[in-house]
Motif scaffolding. Sequence first.
Motif, PDB file in Angstrom:
ATOM      1  N   LYS A  35       0.833  -1.201   0.000  1.00 43.15           N
ATOM      2  CA  LYS A  35       0.000   0.000   0.000  1.00 43.15           C
ATOM      3  C   LYS A  35       0.871   1.255   0.000  1.00 43.15           C
ATOM      4  CE  LYS A  35      -3.870  -2.181   2.390  1.00 43.15           C
ATOM      5  NZ  LYS A  35      -4.610  -2.283   3.645  1.00 43.15           N
ATOM      6  N   GLN A  36       1.897   1.254   0.857  1.00 46.34           N
ATOM      7  CA  GLN A  36       2.783   2.413   0.938  1.00 46.34           C
ATOM      8  C   GLN A  36       3.530   2.627  -0.372  1.00 46.34           C
ATOM      9  OE1 GLN A  36       5.230   1.466   4.316  1.00 46.34           O
ATOM     10  NE2 GLN A  36       3.853   2.464   5.771  1.00 46.34           N
ATOM     11  N   THR A  37       4.008   1.533  -0.947  1.00 37.98           N
ATOM     12  CA  THR A  37       4.754   1.624  -2.203  1.00 37.98           C
ATOM     13  C   THR A  37       3.874   2.213  -3.305  1.00 37.98           C
ATOM     14  OG1 THR A  37       6.129  -0.252  -1.584  1.00 37.98           O
ATOM     15  CG2 THR A  37       6.061   0.294  -3.905  1.00 37.98           C
ATOM     16  N   ALA A  38       2.633   1.770  -3.386  1.00 34.67           N
ATOM     17  CA  ALA A  38       1.711   2.305  -4.391  1.00 34.67           C
ATOM     18  C   ALA A  38       1.485   3.801  -4.154  1.00 34.67           C
ATOM     19  CB  ALA A  38       0.391   1.553  -4.343  1.00 34.67           C
ATOM     20  N   HIS A  39       1.342   4.174  -2.899  1.00 30.18           N
ATOM     21  CA  HIS A  39       1.153   5.591  -2.563  1.00 30.18           C
ATOM     22  C   HIS A  39       2.381   6.416  -2.971  1.00 30.18           C
ATOM     23  CE1 HIS A  39      -0.073   9.156  -0.361  1.00 30.18           C
ATOM     24  NE2 HIS A  39       1.086   9.134   0.287  1.00 30.18           N
ATOM     25  N   TYR A  40       3.564   5.913  -2.653  1.00 30.11           N
ATOM     26  CA  TYR A  40       4.799   6.634  -2.987  1.00 30.11           C
ATOM     27  C   TYR A  40       4.978   6.743  -4.504  1.00 30.11           C
ATOM     28  CZ  TYR A  40       6.005   5.995   1.949  1.00 30.11           C
ATOM     29  OH  TYR A  40       6.001   5.999   3.322  1.00 30.11           O
ATOM     30  N   GLU A  41       4.595   5.702  -5.226  1.00 26.49           N
ATOM     31  CA  GLU A  41       4.690   5.751  -6.689  1.00 26.49           C
ATOM     32  C   GLU A  41       3.747   6.804  -7.261  1.00 26.49           C
ATOM     33  OE1 GLU A  41       4.103   1.719  -8.049  1.00 26.49           O
ATOM     34  OE2 GLU A  41       6.161   1.160  -7.549  1.00 26.49           O
ATOM     35  N   GLN A  42       2.552   6.902  -6.655  1.00 26.99           N
ATOM     36  CA  GLN A  42       1.608   7.935  -7.101  1.00 26.99           C
ATOM     37  C   GLN A  42       2.183   9.334  -6.863  1.00 26.99           C
ATOM     38  OE1 GLN A  42      -2.017   7.142  -4.977  1.00 26.99           O
ATOM     39  NE2 GLN A  42      -2.767   5.668  -6.490  1.00 26.99           N
ATOM     40  N   LEU A  43       2.803   9.498  -5.696  1.00 31.36           N
ATOM     41  CA  LEU A  43       3.408  10.796  -5.389  1.00 31.36           C
ATOM     42  C   LEU A  43       4.506  11.146  -6.395  1.00 31.36           C
ATOM     43  CD1 LEU A  43       3.742  10.727  -1.481  1.00 31.36           C
ATOM     44  CD2 LEU A  43       2.224  12.173  -2.858  1.00 31.36           C
ATOM     45  N   GLN A  44       5.286  10.150  -6.769  1.00 33.59           N
ATOM     46  CA  GLN A  44       6.378  10.396  -7.717  1.00 33.59           C
ATOM     47  C   GLN A  44       5.854  10.799  -9.096  1.00 33.59           C
ATOM     48  OE1 GLN A  44       8.412   6.527  -6.805  1.00 33.59           O
ATOM     49  NE2 GLN A  44      10.250   7.774  -7.131  1.00 33.59           N
TER      50      GLN A  44
END
Length: 150
Positions: A35-44
Amino acid sequence: MNWRYGEMDEVLELLDKTAKRVQKTADETKEASLKQTAHYEQLQQQPEATQEQKIKAFLKKTLTLDRLERLNSQLSLLYTLQIFAFKVKVLEVSVDTIKEQLVKSGVLQSGIELEDIKKNIDALKILIEAQYESLKEINDSQNKHLDYIH
């Protein structure tokens, strides 16, 4: 903690409990990490995000995945140690059974050769102890150094 004959069952039980605990932590961490990784990818990928925000997101994503990888590595080592400890236990029981049978049959008067084997088994137990203690120290050290991630 020096392990003597008969304590291998306790060692195996301790390793099993530790492996189950680490497996549970790894499973929970995996779900949260995805979940965190998906969120961080969206931010990027957000065009309005600053370069600094993108770099922070990348670093957080990398640290999250690194933590998960370390947990999985620790779990793999624990499973290997469990297998090793189980094989030492089987070897120990086998040597004792052979010795009993040889003594009962009168073939063996003195178990010097088997005693040498038992000494080697004791050395393997010490190795298991050292590996387990090292794993605990590594885990404790990693947890102390990774507190800033949360």
